[in-house]
Write an enzyme that holds these catalytic residues in place. Structure first.
Site, PDB file in Angstrom:
ATOM      1  N   THR A   1      32.933 -29.381   2.813  1.00  0.00           N
ATOM      2  CA  THR A   1      34.075 -29.149   3.685  1.00  0.00           C
ATOM      3  C   THR A   1      35.109 -28.330   2.944  1.00  0.00           C
ATOM      4  O   THR A   1      35.096 -28.238   1.714  1.00  0.00           O
ATOM      5  CB  THR A   1      34.732 -30.472   4.134  1.00  0.00           C
ATOM      6  OG1 THR A   1      35.165 -31.193   2.970  1.00  0.00           O
ATOM      7  CG2 THR A   1      33.770 -31.322   4.940  1.00  0.00           C
TER       8      THR A   1
ATOM      9  N   VAL B   1      30.256 -27.461   6.433  1.00  0.00           N
ATOM     10  CA  VAL B   1      28.836 -27.125   6.365  1.00  0.00           C
ATOM     11  C   VAL B   1      28.054 -28.423   6.474  1.00  0.00           C
ATOM     12  O   VAL B   1      28.352 -29.383   5.764  1.00  0.00           O
ATOM     13  CB  VAL B   1      28.475 -26.399   5.053  1.00  0.00           C
ATOM     14  CG1 VAL B   1      26.965 -26.140   4.991  1.00  0.00           C
ATOM     15  CG2 VAL B   1      29.229 -25.090   4.938  1.00  0.00           C
TER      16      VAL B   1
ATOM     17  N   ASP C   1      33.198 -14.250  -5.241  1.00  0.00           N
ATOM     18  CA  ASP C   1      33.337 -15.681  -5.545  1.00  0.00           C
ATOM     19  C   ASP C   1      32.053 -16.235  -6.154  1.00  0.00           C
ATOM     20  O   ASP C   1      31.553 -17.283  -5.734  1.00  0.00           O
ATOM     21  CB  ASP C   1      33.717 -16.478  -4.293  1.00  0.00           C
ATOM     22  CG  ASP C   1      34.286 -17.862  -4.629  1.00  0.00           C
ATOM     23  OD1 ASP C   1      34.699 -18.062  -5.797  1.00  0.00           O
ATOM     24  OD2 ASP C   1      34.321 -18.725  -3.734  1.00  0.00           O
TER      25      ASP C   1
ATOM     26  N   LYS D   1      26.956 -23.604   8.934  1.00  0.00           N
ATOM     27  CA  LYS D   1      28.335 -23.430   8.494  1.00  0.00           C
ATOM     28  C   LYS D   1      29.186 -23.173   9.729  1.00  0.00           C
ATOM     29  O   LYS D   1      28.973 -22.204  10.450  1.00  0.00           O
ATOM     30  CB  LYS D   1      28.445 -22.259   7.509  1.00  0.00           C
ATOM     31  CG  LYS D   1      29.859 -22.036   6.974  1.00  0.00           C
ATOM     32  CD  LYS D   1      29.872 -20.942   5.914  1.00  0.00           C
ATOM     33  CE  LYS D   1      31.255 -20.765   5.321  1.00  0.00           C
ATOM     34  NZ  LYS D   1      31.276 -19.749   4.231  1.00  0.00           N
TER      35      LYS D   1
ATOM     36  N   VAL E   1      27.510 -31.510   4.104  1.00  0.00           N
ATOM     37  CA  VAL E   1      27.240 -31.181   2.702  1.00  0.00           C
ATOM     38  C   VAL E   1      28.406 -30.454   2.048  1.00  0.00           C
ATOM     39  O   VAL E   1      28.389 -30.218   0.845  1.00  0.00           O
ATOM     40  CB  VAL E   1      25.949 -30.336   2.568  1.00  0.00           C
ATOM     41  CG1 VAL E   1      24.744 -31.147   2.985  1.00  0.00           C
ATOM     42  CG2 VAL E   1      26.030 -29.045   3.375  1.00  0.00           C
TER      43      VAL E   1
ATOM     44  N   SER F   1      38.996 -25.659   3.714  1.00  0.00           N
ATOM     45  CA  SER F   1      39.968 -25.139   4.666  1.00  0.00           C
ATOM     46  C   SER F   1      39.308 -24.216   5.679  1.00  0.00           C
ATOM     47  O   SER F   1      39.830 -23.982   6.756  1.00  0.00           O
ATOM     48  CB  SER F   1      41.078 -24.389   3.925  1.00  0.00           C
ATOM     49  OG  SER F   1      40.548 -23.274   3.248  1.00  0.00           O
ATOM     50  N   PHE F   2      38.137 -23.682   5.334  1.00  0.00           N
ATOM     51  CA  PHE F   2      37.423 -22.770   6.225  1.00  0.00           C
ATOM     52  C   PHE F   2      36.714 -23.511   7.353  1.00  0.00           C
ATOM     53  O   PHE F   2      36.425 -22.946   8.397  1.00  0.00           O
ATOM     54  CB  PHE F   2      36.376 -21.974   5.434  1.00  0.00           C
ATOM     55  CG  PHE F   2      35.286 -22.860   4.896  1.00  0.00           C
ATOM     56  CD1 PHE F   2      34.119 -23.044   5.606  1.00  0.00           C
ATOM     57  CD2 PHE F   2      35.462 -23.539   3.705  1.00  0.00           C
ATOM     58  CE1 PHE F   2      33.134 -23.887   5.127  1.00  0.00           C
ATOM     59  CE2 PHE F   2      34.484 -24.383   3.224  1.00  0.00           C
ATOM     60  CZ  PHE F   2      33.316 -24.559   3.935  1.00  0.00           C
TER      61      PHE F   2
END
Length: 468
Positions: free
Chosen positions: A142, A148, A259, A163, A140, A144-145
């Site tokens: 994507t 999910v 954020d 995640k 659901v 750089s981290f």
């Protein structure tokens, strides 16, 4: 056109705010579709040249060493002129003390459709160990981290979101530490967590979260595609729950989210309960301790961050919340800057040129910087003529240059714009009861005056245990 030329053009009247169908004002449409819901991110080379502007792109490490000496008049401060904010990488800056870890996008590693992941939970606080299996269903999001994905618990049938992030073995994960502290109806819940490894000896942290199927971003897009405004009752519901969640995060948990944006606001479109998600940028802000200013997605970034402030406060979340509220009312972002610097231009076009005192409140190092004088655009001309004046008033109280003049989250919850939600017989458009709104804990109301408490909790809910 650089910032100073654009501002001077606006000040001289050569550039005006053009009209947009459905509103009385000038809001330019963002050129980029933000349909990379909540998790997309782009990796930039730490030092490269933007061919369209000849602007040098620098990493946060490069800018972190920028001098605090204010620039001469009519010259952009270096922190604004010699770099492009990494607005498309809200996750790339998380954990500055964790050496700015930027994990790669995960390919596979337990996220393929149909793959089963088995882990053990419990074993602490007297709870027995329990084996739980999850079947991956679909990705659901994507970035750089990491990734999910939606999964199904095979033992219970429950839908969850997992995640998965690459974990540096040398450090604890801040997001996990913060999520373990949280328990609130308007904050996404952490079910549990576990680690997994790969053939390359990479360690991944997996956060198992409650699954909420929709985002505020997509809910708003549903209305804009039909050329409609979101019903005002939903704007009230969503904004109220954002503010209530922020009050909990700021006053009870003691963290700043950093954020807030529509993509990070999950919503159940049947009950209209909202939950803030994605705490990868969240941090406990300690007075006197510096923080990175390259935080928060561009359209929702507070002006003190654009000015390079490092000792900011939780008020940056309130600015972001005000931007989200305005977007719900307008159907499009209020400040659609095309770059980090253009973001400041968009803000000035509506709020006008900040005064010297306002600049001092945002970043005292730039009080001598001189901007062309631009008058504020009247708020009532930004929104359509039938907009409730209470809505316009709340937006104006949240979008203040001076961080200390913005409403706190709890003050915002008590604003008259939300009085409709406090009416005895109010219901959702589908006829259902409202989600829980007034079941405040003692911690949430700690320090609130008697008058404020009375404003927050409707008479028909006081002393009744009524949670809605």
């Amino acid at each position: 056109m650089n910032v100073m030329r654009r501002l001077k053009s606006i000040a001289s009247g050569r550039t005006s705010i053009s009209s947009d169908p459905g509103v009385d004002s000038s809001l330019k449409r963002p050129k980029l579709d933000q349909d990379n819901d909540n998790l997309s991110s782009r990796g930039d080379d730490p030092m490269q040249v933007d061919q369209s502007t000849d602007m040098v792109v620098v990493s946060q490490d490069t800018v972190a060493g920028t001098s605090n000496v204010p620039p001469p008049p009519d010259q952009l401060p270096e922190v604004m002129n010699d770099m492009r904010l990494r607005e498309d990488e809200p996750h790339a800056n998380r954990g500055e003390e964790d050496k700015d870890m930027e994990p790669p996008i995960v390919n596979g590693c337990g996220t393929e459709t149909g793959q089963v992941i088995t882990t053990t939970v419990g074993g602490r606080d007297g709870k027995p160990k329990q084996t739980i299996s999850y079947m991956a269903q679909r990705v659901v999001g994507t970035g750089s981290f990491g990734v999910v994905f939606q999964a199904k618990c095979l033992e219970t049938g429950e839908q969850v979101a997992i995640k998965k992030v690459l974990q540096d073995k040398r450090y604890k994960n801040r997001e996990l530490q913060i999520m373990r502290l949280q328990d609130h109806p308007n904050v996404v819940r952490l079910r549990h967590s576990f680690f997994s490894t790969t053939d390359k000896d990479e360690l991944y942290l997996n956060l198992v979260l409650e699954f909420v199927p929709e985002t505020v971003y997509r809910a708003l897009k549903h209305y804009t595609k039909m050329n409609q405004h979101m019903p005002i009752i939903l704007v009230q519901l969503y904004t109220y729950q954002i503010c209530r969640a922020l009050n909990y995060l700021h006053r009870v948990v003691g963290v700043c989210h950093r954020d807030i944006k529509p993509q990070n606001l999950l919503v159940n479109t049947h009950t209209h309960q909202l939950k803030i998600c994605d705490f990868g940028s969240a941090k406990m802000l300690v007075p006197g301790e510096p923080n990175i200013s390259y935080i928060c997605s561009r359209y929702y970034r507070a002006p003190e961050l654009i000015f390079g402030a490092t000792e900011y406060t939780n008020a940056i979340d309130m600015w972001s919340g005000g931007c989200v509220m305005a977007e719900l009312l307008l159907g499009q972002p209020l400040f659609p800057g095309e770059s980090g610097i253009d973001q400041l231009v968009e803000i000035i076009k509506i709020l006008g040129t900040p005064t010297r005192e306002e600049i001092r409140c945002m970043n005292p190092n730039y009080t001598e910087f001189k901007f062309p004088q631009i008058k504020a655009h009247p708020w009532h001309k930004i929104f359509h003529k039938r907009m409730p004046p209470e809505a316009v008033d709340l937006v104006s109280r949240l979008l203040q240059y001076s961080p200390n003049l913005r409403c706190t989250a709890l003050e915002a919850c008590a604003h008259p714009f939300f009085d409709d939600l406090r009416a005895p017989n109010v219901s959702l458009p589908n006829g259902r009861a409202l989600p829980p709104l007034f079941n405040f804990t003692a911690q949430e109301l700690a320090g609130a005056s008697t008058e404020l408490r009375q404003r927050l909790i409707p008479a028909h809910c006081q002393g009744t245990g009524n949670s809605s």
